[in-house]
Design a protein around this motif. Structure first.
Motif, PDB file in Angstrom:
ATOM      1  N   VAL A 529      39.080  53.613  33.109  1.00  0.00           N
ATOM      2  CA  VAL A 529      38.447  52.449  33.779  1.00  0.00           C
ATOM      3  C   VAL A 529      39.971  51.663  32.911  1.00  0.00           C
ATOM      4  CG1 VAL A 529      36.748  50.804  31.987  1.00  0.00           C
ATOM      5  CG2 VAL A 529      36.231  53.179  32.516  1.00  0.00           C
ATOM      6  N   ASP A 530      39.331  50.562  33.494  1.00  0.00           N
ATOM      7  CA  ASP A 530      40.667  49.506  33.372  1.00  0.00           C
ATOM      8  C   ASP A 530      40.161  47.972  32.562  1.00  0.00           C
ATOM      9  OD1 ASP A 530      42.584  47.571  34.058  1.00  0.00           O
ATOM     10  OD2 ASP A 530      41.920  46.412  35.448  1.00  0.00           O
ATOM     11  N   ARG A 531      40.496  48.160  31.855  1.00  0.00           N
ATOM     12  CA  ARG A 531      40.037  47.015  30.275  1.00  0.00           C
ATOM     13  C   ARG A 531      41.841  46.166  30.061  1.00  0.00           C
ATOM     14  NH1 ARG A 531      36.371  50.245  26.419  1.00  0.00           N
ATOM     15  NH2 ARG A 531      34.379  50.888  27.837  1.00  0.00           N
ATOM     16  N   VAL A 532      42.621  46.322  30.751  1.00  0.00           N
ATOM     17  CA  VAL A 532      43.965  45.396  30.912  1.00  0.00           C
ATOM     18  C   VAL A 532      43.617  43.555  30.907  1.00  0.00           C
ATOM     19  CG1 VAL A 532      45.663  44.365  31.550  1.00  0.00           C
ATOM     20  CG2 VAL A 532      45.557  47.080  31.458  1.00  0.00           C
ATOM     21  N   VAL A 533      44.219  43.287  29.752  1.00  0.00           N
ATOM     22  CA  VAL A 533      43.728  41.419  29.959  1.00  0.00           C
ATOM     23  C   VAL A 533      44.962  41.134  29.939  1.00  0.00           C
ATOM     24  CG1 VAL A 533      41.721  41.974  28.617  1.00  0.00           C
ATOM     25  CG2 VAL A 533      43.732  41.710  27.591  1.00  0.00           C
ATOM     26  N   GLY A 534      45.074  39.599  30.849  1.00  0.00           N
ATOM     27  CA  GLY A 534      46.042  39.074  30.823  1.00  0.00           C
ATOM     28  C   GLY A 534      47.006  39.169  31.490  1.00  0.00           C
ATOM     29  N   GLY A 535      46.919  40.228  32.243  1.00  0.00           N
ATOM     30  CA  GLY A 535      48.177  40.643  33.505  1.00  0.00           C
ATOM     31  C   GLY A 535      49.016  41.434  32.586  1.00  0.00           C
ATOM     32  N   ALA A 536      49.426  42.308  31.642  1.00  0.00           N
ATOM     33  CA  ALA A 536      49.818  42.782  30.971  1.00  0.00           C
ATOM     34  C   ALA A 536      50.472  44.078  31.786  1.00  0.00           C
ATOM     35  CB  ALA A 536      49.327  43.577  29.751  1.00  0.00           C
ATOM     36  N   VAL A 537      49.379  44.922  32.688  1.00  0.00           N
ATOM     37  CA  VAL A 537      49.828  45.481  33.725  1.00  0.00           C
ATOM     38  C   VAL A 537      49.176  44.897  35.234  1.00  0.00           C
ATOM     39  CG1 VAL A 537      49.653  47.583  34.357  1.00  0.00           C
ATOM     40  CG2 VAL A 537      49.605  47.623  32.385  1.00  0.00           C
ATOM     41  N   PRO A 538      50.814  44.629  35.807  1.00  0.00           N
ATOM     42  CA  PRO A 538      50.240  43.684  37.303  1.00  0.00           C
ATOM     43  C   PRO A 538      48.410  44.141  37.854  1.00  0.00           C
ATOM     44  CG  PRO A 538      52.115  43.647  37.186  1.00  0.00           C
ATOM     45  CD  PRO A 538      51.433  44.011  35.838  1.00  0.00           C
ATOM     46  N   ARG A 539      47.977  44.005  38.884  1.00  0.00           N
ATOM     47  CA  ARG A 539      46.998  44.538  39.304  1.00  0.00           C
ATOM     48  C   ARG A 539      47.183  45.486  40.154  1.00  0.00           C
ATOM     49  NH1 ARG A 539      43.423  44.240  35.897  1.00  0.00           N
ATOM     50  NH2 ARG A 539      41.877  44.832  37.763  1.00  0.00           N
ATOM     51  N   GLN A 540      48.608  45.036  41.039  1.00  0.00           N
ATOM     52  CA  GLN A 540      48.527  46.111  42.135  1.00  0.00           C
ATOM     53  C   GLN A 540      49.717  47.567  41.463  1.00  0.00           C
ATOM     54  OE1 GLN A 540      50.316  43.236  41.238  1.00  0.00           O
ATOM     55  NE2 GLN A 540      52.240  43.276  41.738  1.00  0.00           N
ATOM     56  N   PHE A 541      49.634  48.040  39.986  1.00  0.00           N
ATOM     57  CA  PHE A 541      50.085  48.654  39.774  1.00  0.00           C
ATOM     58  C   PHE A 541      48.639  49.578  38.580  1.00  0.00           C
ATOM     59  CE2 PHE A 541      54.683  46.361  39.316  1.00  0.00           C
ATOM     60  CZ  PHE A 541      54.482  47.355  40.758  1.00  0.00           C
ATOM     61  N   ILE A 542      47.510  48.969  38.180  1.00  0.00           N
ATOM     62  CA  ILE A 542      46.483  49.686  38.285  1.00  0.00           C
ATOM     63  C   ILE A 542      46.285  50.831  38.574  1.00  0.00           C
ATOM     64  CG2 ILE A 542      44.443  49.311  37.207  1.00  0.00           C
ATOM     65  CD1 ILE A 542      44.906  47.110  36.461  1.00  0.00           C
ATOM     66  N   PRO A 543      45.814  51.126  40.363  1.00  0.00           N
ATOM     67  CA  PRO A 543      45.710  52.142  40.823  1.00  0.00           C
ATOM     68  C   PRO A 543      46.679  53.297  40.842  1.00  0.00           C
ATOM     69  CG  PRO A 543      45.282  49.863  41.857  1.00  0.00           C
ATOM     70  CD  PRO A 543      46.025  49.848  40.697  1.00  0.00           C
ATOM     71  N   SER A 544      48.086  52.857  40.431  1.00  0.00           N
ATOM     72  CA  SER A 544      49.039  53.288  40.584  1.00  0.00           C
ATOM     73  C   SER A 544      49.376  54.177  38.844  1.00  0.00           C
ATOM     74  CB  SER A 544      50.744  53.095  39.957  1.00  0.00           C
ATOM     75  OG  SER A 544      50.893  51.999  41.429  1.00  0.00           O
ATOM     76  N   VAL A 545      48.824  54.003  37.980  1.00  0.00           N
ATOM     77  CA  VAL A 545      48.552  54.511  36.720  1.00  0.00           C
ATOM     78  C   VAL A 545      47.109  54.931  36.978  1.00  0.00           C
ATOM     79  CG1 VAL A 545      47.626  54.258  33.772  1.00  0.00           C
ATOM     80  CG2 VAL A 545      49.162  51.633  35.488  1.00  0.00           C
ATOM     81  N   GLU A 546      45.894  55.120  37.710  1.00  0.00           N
ATOM     82  CA  GLU A 546      45.392  55.728  37.591  1.00  0.00           C
ATOM     83  C   GLU A 546      45.791  57.077  38.256  1.00  0.00           C
ATOM     84  OE1 GLU A 546      40.476  56.617  39.451  1.00  0.00           O
ATOM     85  OE2 GLU A 546      41.802  54.946  40.075  1.00  0.00           O
ATOM     86  N   LYS A 547      46.542  57.214  39.375  1.00  0.00           N
ATOM     87  CA  LYS A 547      47.137  57.738  40.549  1.00  0.00           C
ATOM     88  C   LYS A 547      48.256  58.724  39.236  1.00  0.00           C
ATOM     89  CE  LYS A 547      49.341  59.122  45.012  1.00  0.00           C
ATOM     90  NZ  LYS A 547      50.283  58.418  46.302  1.00  0.00           N
ATOM     91  N   GLY A 548      48.549  58.933  38.554  1.00  0.00           N
ATOM     92  CA  GLY A 548      49.691  59.233  37.567  1.00  0.00           C
ATOM     93  C   GLY A 548      48.957  60.454  36.704  1.00  0.00           C
ATOM     94  N   VAL A 549      48.198  59.208  36.332  1.00  0.00           N
ATOM     95  CA  VAL A 549      46.632  60.066  35.543  1.00  0.00           C
ATOM     96  C   VAL A 549      46.387  61.785  36.095  1.00  0.00           C
ATOM     97  CG1 VAL A 549      44.819  60.268  33.879  1.00  0.00           C
ATOM     98  CG2 VAL A 549      46.947  58.337  33.529  1.00  0.00           C
ATOM     99  N   ARG A 550      45.772  60.914  37.415  1.00  0.00           N
ATOM    100  CA  ARG A 550      45.160  62.004  38.087  1.00  0.00           C
ATOM    101  C   ARG A 550      46.385  63.290  38.127  1.00  0.00           C
ATOM    102  NH1 ARG A 550      40.079  61.740  40.475  1.00  0.00           N
ATOM    103  NH2 ARG A 550      39.333  59.198  40.436  1.00  0.00           N
ATOM    104  N   SER A 551      47.470  62.957  38.504  1.00  0.00           N
ATOM    105  CA  SER A 551      48.417  64.780  38.831  1.00  0.00           C
ATOM    106  C   SER A 551      48.942  65.135  37.463  1.00  0.00           C
ATOM    107  CB  SER A 551      49.640  63.081  39.502  1.00  0.00           C
ATOM    108  OG  SER A 551      50.700  64.386  40.188  1.00  0.00           O
TER     109      SER A 551
END
Length: 695
Positions: A529-551
């Protein structure tokens, strides 16, 4: 003394059958130690195939010719020993009695038209004997009972016959009696055993198609012996009457009478129901008949590897005639009957045309060439490089596939590893060849535990397989502890922080993220789930966080086991305009999950199987108690199709099932069997978890 031909010299020429009516295919089956191989030796001597009988103790019998059989001092494979009696070719198939090799019994049942069920006069009918009788009954195989070891000091022929009638039904009836060191026939002769003769004659007449025969017999008419023998053959073929013959394998008393009975009262291949056929594409095929002039349809019953001849296929010809140097179509299509595209990776579907090499009739190990083999007969074909056990051989222009016989599911896993690095390259091909020979072996390369696992029928089966792997293919392996694929999950909600910041000249690496982790119900899988507000994590890197979690979930967060059933919510983070990257946020996502695990705690999950145990009614309490001791949850029990048998259902952790195949055999004296299928994962109790070491 030739090992190939047993204790005496073999006949110079191979017996050749001219038609199916002159063939009898007989499977010799019975419990271990009942005297099956010794009986076959005596029949070969009586028929003039051998000058003298070999010895199982010395390893000189025709049927126990493998080195592994000599080392283990037991029959481990199906062996063919043909003979000719009164112009009829009798193919004796000697099957192992030990329960681990029931796959060989089932292959023999496919090849045979009648079973010679051997019971020792000094042992009687035990649970293993009953289990083998059920194997024969399951495929409606006609059975004739032979009582061996009648010369033993503790022999009780009459008592064993009474046991057999109690166990297998009132249609188990003596045709000969052992009296004063000789046999007395009940169909012919004046012998003074009127009550026993009456029971046999009435049992035969009840199966007669001549409705007047019983009336004539009751009226006092003496029924001709020829008529009785013809009706006896009909009753045996139907499986409605099981004649009993005592045989002294040492002196040979009864061997001639047994051969006479085989020729006169055993069914021929013409009376054998034909297996179903389909096309390689899975469509229904035409019905086949046991006709030498029909289309070729044959089946590989057994596959062996000879150091000089290469691969040798023992084949039952159901239709047509096999000729040397002919080209045949070899089909292996178990999926056509199972509905699974690849039901067993050890035996994948395949189609190819191959040329038949040598065509021979085996006598144990010896191969004797023949010019042709007709429908109903058995033969050996050399150098079919791709043919595996249960494959179909058919005409090239009209390929067909026979419905395979049911192969027992191996339930004892054995994890192995090679002793030397130099043997690693030979392990795969060696296991592949063993699997092609033995359908009861399943080879698993477990990607999760990184182990090679042999699924076997039991400890004796595993020992033989490892012996063959070393002896034939030069691959020495050691058994190692079997690892069970565990899982882990979070025990409660937790927050984790992942910080990956490095600066080593040029572009650095910068990623920070915060996640909240909460466990999901069993089987919930994974949610991000993505609940980032204010662009603290740029949109292009949110899938990267998910990929790292899955790994990180694949690698585990605490015990090295895959993590399951969690929801991960990305709530905050930081990025750098230059140094942030996809890989940096992948790393930060994994670090955040691991940090949450240390804060919230994790627990191990173990796989649980649904187990069904088929056991005799008298042992239900013992088996249920054992299942409970294995942390199993008994779901219930119900009567099985077989009289006196019960099916017990339970959920049992896989950790407790690693040696269950061997333990159940010991508890039930070889009379029980079980199947299992994955049910779910459950939390490992704390007292068990503390004893498990992380990977």
């Amino acid at each position: 003394m030739s090992r190939e031909s047993g204790g005496g010299a073999a006949q110079a020429g191979a017996p050749v059958a001219t038609g199916p009516e002159r063939i009898r295919n007989v499977l010799v089956v019975g419990a271990a130690g009942a005297g099956k191989t010794t009986l076959v030796e005596r029949l070969l001597v009586t028929a003039g195939v051998l000058n003298r009988a070999g010895s199982t103790d010395d390893g000189t019998t025709v049927c126990d010719f493998e080195e592994v059989e000599h080392r283990h001092r037991r029959s481990v494979g199906l062996a063919l020993a043909p003979l000719v009696h009164d112009g009829v070719k009798v193919n004796l198939l000697d099957a192992p009695g030990y329960v681990d090799f029931v796959g060989e019994v089932r292959a023999g049942l496919r090849a045979a038209d009648c079973a010679l069920f051997v019971v020792a006069a000094n042992e009687g009918v035990d649970e293993q004997t009953r289990a083998l009788w059920r194997e024969c009954a399951e495929v409606a195989m006609p059975r004739v009972v032979v009582v061996t070891r009648v010369d033993h000091a503790r022999a009780d022929v009459d008592g064993v016959v009474a046991q057999a009638r109690d166990a297998f039904g009132e249609r188990v009836l003596p045709v000969y009696l052992h009296e004063g060191g000789r046999l007395v026939g009940l169909i012919t002769g004046d012998h003074g055993h009127d009550a026993q003769r009456a029971a046999l004659v009435e049992g035969i007449i009840e199966e007669s198609e001549d409705e007047t025969l019983m009336e004539r017999y009751v009226g006092g008419e003496e029924i001709d012996a020829g008529l009785l023998l013809a009706d006896l053959e009909l009753a045996v073929a139907r499986g409605s009457l099981h004649p009993v013959v005592p045989v002294d394998s040492t002196s040979g008393v009864g061997a001639g009478e047994l051969l006479d009975l085989m020729v006169s009262a055993f069914p021929s291949p013409l009376e054998h129901p034909m297996p179903k056929v389909c096309t390689p594409a899975g469509r229904p095929g035409p019905e086949i008949a046991c006709d030498p002039s029909g289309p070729l349809v044959a089946e590989v019953i057994k596959t062996t590897t000879d150091p000089y001849l290469g691969r040798v296929s023992l084949v039952r010809v159901f239709s047509g005639t096999v000729l040397p140097d002919a080209t045949v179509h070899v089909s292996g299509h178990r999926s056509a009957w199972s509905g699974d595209a690849d039901p067993d990776a050890s035996h994948p579907d395949h189609d190819e045309d191959e040329r038949i090499g040598s065509l021979s009739v085996p006598l144990g190990k010896a191969q004797r060439t023949v010019p042709a083999v007709v429908a109903g007969d058995l033969c050996a074909i050399g150098r079919l490089s791709r043919a595996e056990t249960s494959d179909t051989l058919a005409d090239v222009d009209a390929p067909l596939v026979l419905e395979p016989w049911q192969v027992p599911d191996p339930q004892l896993p054995v994890a192995i590893q090679v002793r030397t690095k130099s043997a690693e390259d030979k392990l795969g091909p060696g296991l592949q060849r063993l699997a092609a020979e033995d359908p009861t072996l399943r080879v698993e390369h477990n990607e999760e535990t990184h182990q090679v696992v042999l699924w076997t029928m039991g400890e004796a089966h595993a020992d033989v397989l490892l012996d063959r792997l070393a002896g034939r293919y030069g691959v020495d392996v050691d058994e190692v502890e079997l690892r069970v694929p565990m899982r882990e999950t979070f025990v409660g909600p937790a927050t984790g922080h992942g910080r990956h910041v490095k600066q080593s000249g040029g572009h650095g690496q910068y990623a920070v993220c915060t996640v909240e982790v909460e466990p999901l119900p069993q089987g919930g899988g994974f949610e991000f789930v993505d609940r980032v507000v204010g662009g603290a994590v740029p949109r292009q890197f949110i899938p990267s966080v998910e990929k790292g979690v899955r790994s990180q979930m694949r690698d585990g967060v605490a015990n090295g086991c895959p993590t399951v059933d969690i929801r991960v919510t990305l709530t905050d983070g930081k990025a750098h305009s230059v140094d942030s990257s996809d890989m940096a946020f992948q790393t930060a996502g994994g670090l955040a999950l691991r940090d949450a695990a240390t804060r919230g705690g994790t627990c191990l999950l173990e796989p649980v199987d649904e187990v069904e145990v088929l056991v005799a009614d008298a042992l239900v309490g013992t088996i249920m108690g054992d299942l409970s001791a294995r942390r199993g949850k008994v779901l219930g029990s119900e009567p099985a199709r077989e009289p006196g048998m019960v099916v017990i259902r339970a959920h049992v952790p896989q950790l407790e099932l690693r040696r269950y195949a061997a333990d159940l055999r010991s508890l039930a004296h070889g009379s029980a069997s079980f199947t299992r299928a994955f049910a779910r994962y459950e939390r490992v109790p704390d007292q068990v978890s503390s004893t498990l070491s992380p990977r």
